[in-house]
Design an enzyme around this catalytic site. Structure first.
Site, PDB file in Angstrom:
ATOM      1  N   HIS A  65      -4.893  13.900   1.587  1.00  0.00           N
ATOM      2  CA  HIS A  65      -6.073  14.211   0.782  1.00  0.00           C
ATOM      3  C   HIS A  65      -7.096  14.913   1.684  1.00  0.00           C
ATOM      4  O   HIS A  65      -6.827  15.128   2.871  1.00  0.00           O
ATOM      5  CB  HIS A  65      -6.636  12.962   0.091  1.00  0.00           C
ATOM      6  CG  HIS A  65      -7.044  11.835   1.001  1.00  0.00           C
ATOM      7  ND1 HIS A  65      -7.996  11.980   1.995  1.00  0.00           N
ATOM      8  CD2 HIS A  65      -6.628  10.540   1.079  1.00  0.00           C
ATOM      9  CE1 HIS A  65      -8.169  10.831   2.620  1.00  0.00           C
ATOM     10  NE2 HIS A  65      -7.325   9.937   2.095  1.00  0.00           N
ATOM     11  N   HIS A  72      -7.938  13.487   5.276  1.00  0.00           N
ATOM     12  CA  HIS A  72      -7.022  13.809   6.380  1.00  0.00           C
ATOM     13  C   HIS A  72      -7.231  15.254   6.822  1.00  0.00           C
ATOM     14  O   HIS A  72      -7.235  15.569   8.011  1.00  0.00           O
ATOM     15  CB  HIS A  72      -5.554  13.641   5.956  1.00  0.00           C
ATOM     16  CG  HIS A  72      -5.249  12.286   5.404  1.00  0.00           C
ATOM     17  ND1 HIS A  72      -4.929  12.082   4.081  1.00  0.00           N
ATOM     18  CD2 HIS A  72      -5.231  11.067   5.988  1.00  0.00           C
ATOM     19  CE1 HIS A  72      -4.735  10.796   3.886  1.00  0.00           C
ATOM     20  NE2 HIS A  72      -4.915  10.151   5.014  1.00  0.00           N
ATOM     21  N   CYS A  84      -3.738  -6.642   6.636  1.00  0.00           N
ATOM     22  CA  CYS A  84      -3.882  -5.538   5.658  1.00  0.00           C
ATOM     23  C   CYS A  84      -2.778  -4.535   5.930  1.00  0.00           C
ATOM     24  O   CYS A  84      -2.719  -3.956   7.016  1.00  0.00           O
ATOM     25  CB  CYS A  84      -5.235  -4.842   5.761  1.00  0.00           C
ATOM     26  SG  CYS A  84      -5.285  -3.344   4.741  1.00  0.00           S
ATOM     27  N   CYS A  98      -4.176  -0.930   6.560  1.00  0.00           N
ATOM     28  CA  CYS A  98      -4.707  -0.728   7.915  1.00  0.00           C
ATOM     29  C   CYS A  98      -3.627  -1.018   8.952  1.00  0.00           C
ATOM     30  O   CYS A  98      -3.781  -0.633  10.107  1.00  0.00           O
ATOM     31  CB  CYS A  98      -5.872  -1.667   8.214  1.00  0.00           C
ATOM     32  SG  CYS A  98      -7.356  -1.385   7.262  1.00  0.00           S
ATOM     33  N   CYS A 140      -9.267  -6.715   1.913  1.00  0.00           N
ATOM     34  CA  CYS A 140      -9.602  -5.882   3.066  1.00  0.00           C
ATOM     35  C   CYS A 140     -10.925  -5.169   2.794  1.00  0.00           C
ATOM     36  O   CYS A 140     -11.090  -4.561   1.726  1.00  0.00           O
ATOM     37  CB  CYS A 140      -8.500  -4.848   3.311  1.00  0.00           C
ATOM     38  SG  CYS A 140      -9.006  -3.541   4.447  1.00  0.00           S
ATOM     39  N   HIS A 181     -10.021  -1.266   2.387  1.00  0.00           N
ATOM     40  CA  HIS A 181      -9.183  -0.818   1.271  1.00  0.00           C
ATOM     41  C   HIS A 181      -9.382  -1.602  -0.021  1.00  0.00           C
ATOM     42  O   HIS A 181      -8.883  -1.197  -1.066  1.00  0.00           O
ATOM     43  CB  HIS A 181      -7.703  -0.872   1.674  1.00  0.00           C
ATOM     44  CG  HIS A 181      -7.353   0.118   2.737  1.00  0.00           C
ATOM     45  ND1 HIS A 181      -7.287  -0.209   4.078  1.00  0.00           N
ATOM     46  CD2 HIS A 181      -7.083   1.441   2.655  1.00  0.00           C
ATOM     47  CE1 HIS A 181      -6.975   0.871   4.771  1.00  0.00           C
ATOM     48  NE2 HIS A 181      -6.858   1.889   3.949  1.00  0.00           N
ATOM     49  N   LYS A 227     -15.344   5.296   1.071  1.00  0.00           N
ATOM     50  CA  LYS A 227     -14.394   6.136   1.794  1.00  0.00           C
ATOM     51  C   LYS A 227     -13.262   6.553   0.851  1.00  0.00           C
ATOM     52  O   LYS A 227     -12.652   5.711   0.196  1.00  0.00           O
ATOM     53  CB  LYS A 227     -13.814   5.331   2.962  1.00  0.00           C
ATOM     54  CG  LYS A 227     -12.696   6.052   3.702  1.00  0.00           C
ATOM     55  CD  LYS A 227     -12.206   5.237   4.893  1.00  0.00           C
ATOM     56  CE  LYS A 227     -11.081   5.931   5.624  1.00  0.00           C
ATOM     57  NZ  LYS A 227      -9.763   5.418   5.325  1.00  0.00           N
ATOM     58  N   LYS A 271      -6.122   6.962   0.004  1.00  0.00           N
ATOM     59  CA  LYS A 271      -4.864   7.030  -0.746  1.00  0.00           C
ATOM     60  C   LYS A 271      -4.671   5.756  -1.543  1.00  0.00           C
ATOM     61  O   LYS A 271      -4.338   5.768  -2.714  1.00  0.00           O
ATOM     62  CB  LYS A 271      -3.675   7.157   0.228  1.00  0.00           C
ATOM     63  CG  LYS A 271      -3.612   8.438   1.001  1.00  0.00           C
ATOM     64  CD  LYS A 271      -2.408   8.484   1.929  1.00  0.00           C
ATOM     65  CE  LYS A 271      -2.575   7.568   3.120  1.00  0.00           C
ATOM     66  NZ  LYS A 271      -2.199   8.108   4.409  1.00  0.00           N
TER      67      LYS A 271
HETATM   68  N1  MSP Z   1      -1.406   6.054  11.214  1.00  0.00           N
HETATM   69  C1  MSP Z   1      -2.727   5.694  11.566  1.00  0.00           C
HETATM   70  C2  MSP Z   1      -3.221   6.492  12.760  1.00  0.00           C
HETATM   71  C3  MSP Z   1      -2.392   6.364  13.996  1.00  0.00           C
HETATM   72  S1  MSP Z   1      -2.995   7.357  15.295  1.00  0.00           S
HETATM   73  C4  MSP Z   1      -2.176   6.857  16.631  1.00  0.00           C
HETATM   74  C5  MSP Z   1      -3.656   5.942  10.392  1.00  0.00           C
HETATM   75  N2  MSP Z   1      -3.252   6.841   9.481  1.00  0.00           N
HETATM   76  S2  MSP Z   1      -4.087   7.289   8.198  1.00  0.00           S
HETATM   77  O1  MSP Z   1      -3.184   8.100   7.422  1.00  0.00           O
HETATM   78  O2  MSP Z   1      -4.663   6.175   7.552  1.00  0.00           O
HETATM   79  O3  MSP Z   1      -5.204   8.251   8.747  1.00  0.00           O
HETATM   80  C6  MSP Z   1      -6.476   7.779   9.150  1.00  0.00           C
HETATM   81  C7  MSP Z   1      -7.315   8.958   9.580  1.00  0.00           C
HETATM   82  O4  MSP Z   1      -7.341   9.964   8.543  1.00  0.00           O
HETATM   83  C8  MSP Z   1      -8.782   8.662   9.834  1.00  0.00           C
HETATM   84  O5  MSP Z   1      -9.042   8.118  11.101  1.00  0.00           O
HETATM   85  C9  MSP Z   1      -9.388  10.034   9.677  1.00  0.00           C
HETATM   86  O6  MSP Z   1      -9.087  10.840  10.775  1.00  0.00           O
HETATM   87  C10 MSP Z   1      -8.620  10.567   8.474  1.00  0.00           C
HETATM   88  N3  MSP Z   1      -9.246  10.146   7.225  1.00  0.00           N
HETATM   89  C11 MSP Z   1      -8.664   9.424   6.224  1.00  0.00           C
HETATM   90  N4  MSP Z   1      -9.552   9.260   5.221  1.00  0.00           N
HETATM   91  C12 MSP Z   1     -10.716   9.857   5.551  1.00  0.00           C
HETATM   92  C13 MSP Z   1     -11.935  10.063   4.884  1.00  0.00           C
HETATM   93  N5  MSP Z   1     -12.172   9.588   3.671  1.00  0.00           N
HETATM   94  N6  MSP Z   1     -12.876  10.782   5.525  1.00  0.00           N
HETATM   95  C14 MSP Z   1     -12.671  11.345   6.762  1.00  0.00           C
HETATM   96  N7  MSP Z   1     -11.537  11.154   7.413  1.00  0.00           N
HETATM   97  C15 MSP Z   1     -10.568  10.376   6.862  1.00  0.00           C
HETATM   98  O7  MSP Z   1      -4.730   5.368  10.362  1.00  0.00           O
END
Ligand code: MSP
Length: 510
Positions: A19, A22, A127, A130, A145, A148, A296, A299
């Site tokens: 989304h 990311h 969670c 997370c 959580c 989430h 926030k 997904k």
């Molecule tokens: N797989 C772990 C990360 C492992 S790194 C060694 C993870 N994945 S995640 O798919 O949940 O991605 C989290 C990251 O996605 C956040 O830290 C950020 O960089 C980005 N974001 C996800 N949602 C976001 C927002 N709503 N806003 C901004 N960034 C966001 O955690």
């Protein structure tokens, strides 16, 4: 010897497609990576996917697929989005790759050999989204959580533990000696307070499922997904395979992320690296959340907006520009169609796009499309001063990860160039044959401003910059331009054939 600027995105879970949250991180890293290449730095820009753990396993089970089948199906969608957004990553790592499996086993063995791993029992609330045990204020009423808002699951297992508690002093020392290790500063304060409050050992293996990397000395266990995931940053440098390459890249200059995963990167990760006898990263940068309805975007909560919903309407360049310009980097921000439309119209269609088409049209009508010979290549006056400000401000902001200010400096220059046109009014000069020299000077300066815009906008809007560069007709490719030399005023060669071409930012359909 390290000679490469190394920047990473988090590796994302593949329980769904990306989304715009990311994409926010990934685009920001791409802009920084492109800026560094523009500076002439050697760059290694890494992104990838975090494919083990329960969140991905659950996604596969819900679809009646084996986890490997599921991740193999979904990863191409992630790559497609990054391709469409023109993400110039140098490597895309998947944690299910053989190269990674091997290096994670090597890593956990090092932790074990260092005496930092022991067998114990853990019980707690977990969670799955997370992939983390939760305590205290991280748990909302009803055992949800806090991030989430989904029910936590009670887990009790015999696990291997990592002796995080033994690293409290060394971590605090790291933060003290390297205050830039976590940025912005407020995040560093949070991390320091967390570590000062005392650290608990964490469980670094699982036995209740086998979707993961096996613990080498006890194959009934798989490595906890976060230990597996963090090590991706080192696997991709060639660790254990190509020592020289590893040393030329590691430590990372910056791990980029939002605050949800700060603790893993600023506490767990350096502690494990210290245990393994490896250098710690140079910095962790925490940007804000993109919010939907004040929460926030996620997904899990189905509030994710997909990048294509926006790029189909605004185009990729405007997409990349908008988020960086709109949200001060480091703070939370919201997306809205209204604000994106307003910025598109004001700054791109009527701003940059209109500026370029007016100047190129005038070069066409007054000089047959050829860059005129100015009375001096040095230039002077308002536009020249504005260019100086851009040349100083843009790099300074980029180096400091002040991305919105960097993009703002570009927009300010576009505005100045538009004011310049109004002030010198070349269309009036053109009516007076005796002012032909002034006309040539003003069109030369305006075209030179466009050249600078193409160079400085190229990390942010690579597509539009390339189109503008082509319209300017400059023989040397844009990719061969480097800062600071390309920022010198007066490089545009008189006689170069320009062309008006298509609008850079067409008017939006309703
Ligand atoms: N797989 C772990 C990360 C492992 S790194 C060694 C993870 N994945 S995640 O798919 O949940 O991605 C989290 C990251 O996605 C956040 O830290 C950020 O960089 C980005 N974001 C996800 N949602 C976001 C927002 N709503 N806003 C901004 N960034 C966001 O955690």
């Amino acid at each position: 010897m390290k000679d490469t600027f190394y920047i990473t995105t988090p590796i994302y879970y593949v329980n769904d497609v990306p989304h715009i949250g990311h994409a926010y991180t990934t685009v920001a890293c791409d802009v920084i990576a492109r800026y560094r290449r523009l500076k002439g730095d050697k760059v290694f820009f890494l992104t990838g996917t975090d494919e083990h753990g329960q969140t991905n396993l659950r996604a596969a089970q819900q679809r009646g697929l084996k986890p490997q089948e599921w991740v193999d199906q979904i990863v191409p969608h992630w790559k497609e989005v990054w391709e469409r957004l023109e993400i110039s990553y140098d490597d895309f790592i998947r944690t299910t790759e053989e190269r990674h499996d091997r290096s994670v086993q090597d890593f956990v063995q090092r932790l074990h050999d260092a005496g930092d791993v022991y067998l114990g029992t853990y019980e707690g609330l977990y969670c799955i989204s997370c992939e983390e045990f939760k305590t205290g204020s991280e748990i909302l009423d009803g055992q949800l959580c806090a991030i989430h808002k989904i029910p936590l699951e009670r887990v009790q297992e015999q696990n291997y533990f990592f002796r995080l508690s033994a690293y409290q002093d060394r971590l605090l020392q790291l933060y003290q000696e390297h205050p830039e290790f976590v940025r912005p500063k407020t995040r560093m304060n949070e991390v320091t307070a967390f570590v000062k409050a005392g650290l608990q050992d964490f469980s670094m293996s699982r036995t209740s499922f086998d979707w993961g990397v096996q613990i080498p000395w006890d194959p009934k266990h798989v490595v906890y997904v976060w230990v597996d995931a963090l090590f991706n940053y080192i696997t991709a440098t060639g660790f254990g395979v190509d020592e020289q390459r590893f040393r030329s890249i590691w430590p990372a200059d910056v791990h980029m992320m939002s605050k949800d995963i700060l603790r893993f990167h600023a506490v767990f990760w350096p502690a494990m690296l210290m245990s393994a006898g490896l250098p710690v990263p140079r910095s962790v940068f925490v940007h804000g959340y993109l919010l939907v309805g004040g929460e926030k975007m996620s997904k899990t909560r189905l509030t994710g907006i997909r990048p294509f919903q926006l790029t189909d309407h605004f185009g990729v360049d405007a997409y990349r520009y908008y988020f960086l310009r709109e949200v001060p980097f480091g703070q939370d921000g919201s997306f809205s169609w209204e604000s994106m439309t307003a910025r598109y119209n004001a700054e791109l269609a009527n701003g940059l796009g209109n500026l370029a088409s007016r100047i190129l049209a005038m070069a066409g009508s007054y000089f047959g499309g050829l860059v005129p010979e100015p009375s001096s290549r040095g230039g002077s006056g308002r536009l020249r001063e504005a260019a100086k400000a851009l040349v100083e401000r843009f790099p300074a902001h980029m180096e400091a990860f002040q991305l919105s200010e960097g993009v703002g400096a570009l927009d300010e220059f576009v505005r100045e160039a538009n004011r310049y046109l109004v002030e010198v009014a070349p269309w009036n000069l053109a009516k007076d044959e005796s002012r032909r020299k002034d006309l040539a000077d003003s069109i030369y300066a305006s075209l030179e401003a466009l050249r600078l815009i193409a160079v400085f906008a190229s990390p942010v809007m690579p597509g539009a910059s390339a189109r503008l560069w082509a319209q300017l007709g400059i023989a040397e490719p844009l990719s061969a331009q480097h800062l600071p030399p390309a920022a010198r005023w007066g490089l545009l060669e008189p006689g170069t054939r320009t062309s008006k071409g298509e609008a850079l930012f067409p008017r939006l359909e309703d």
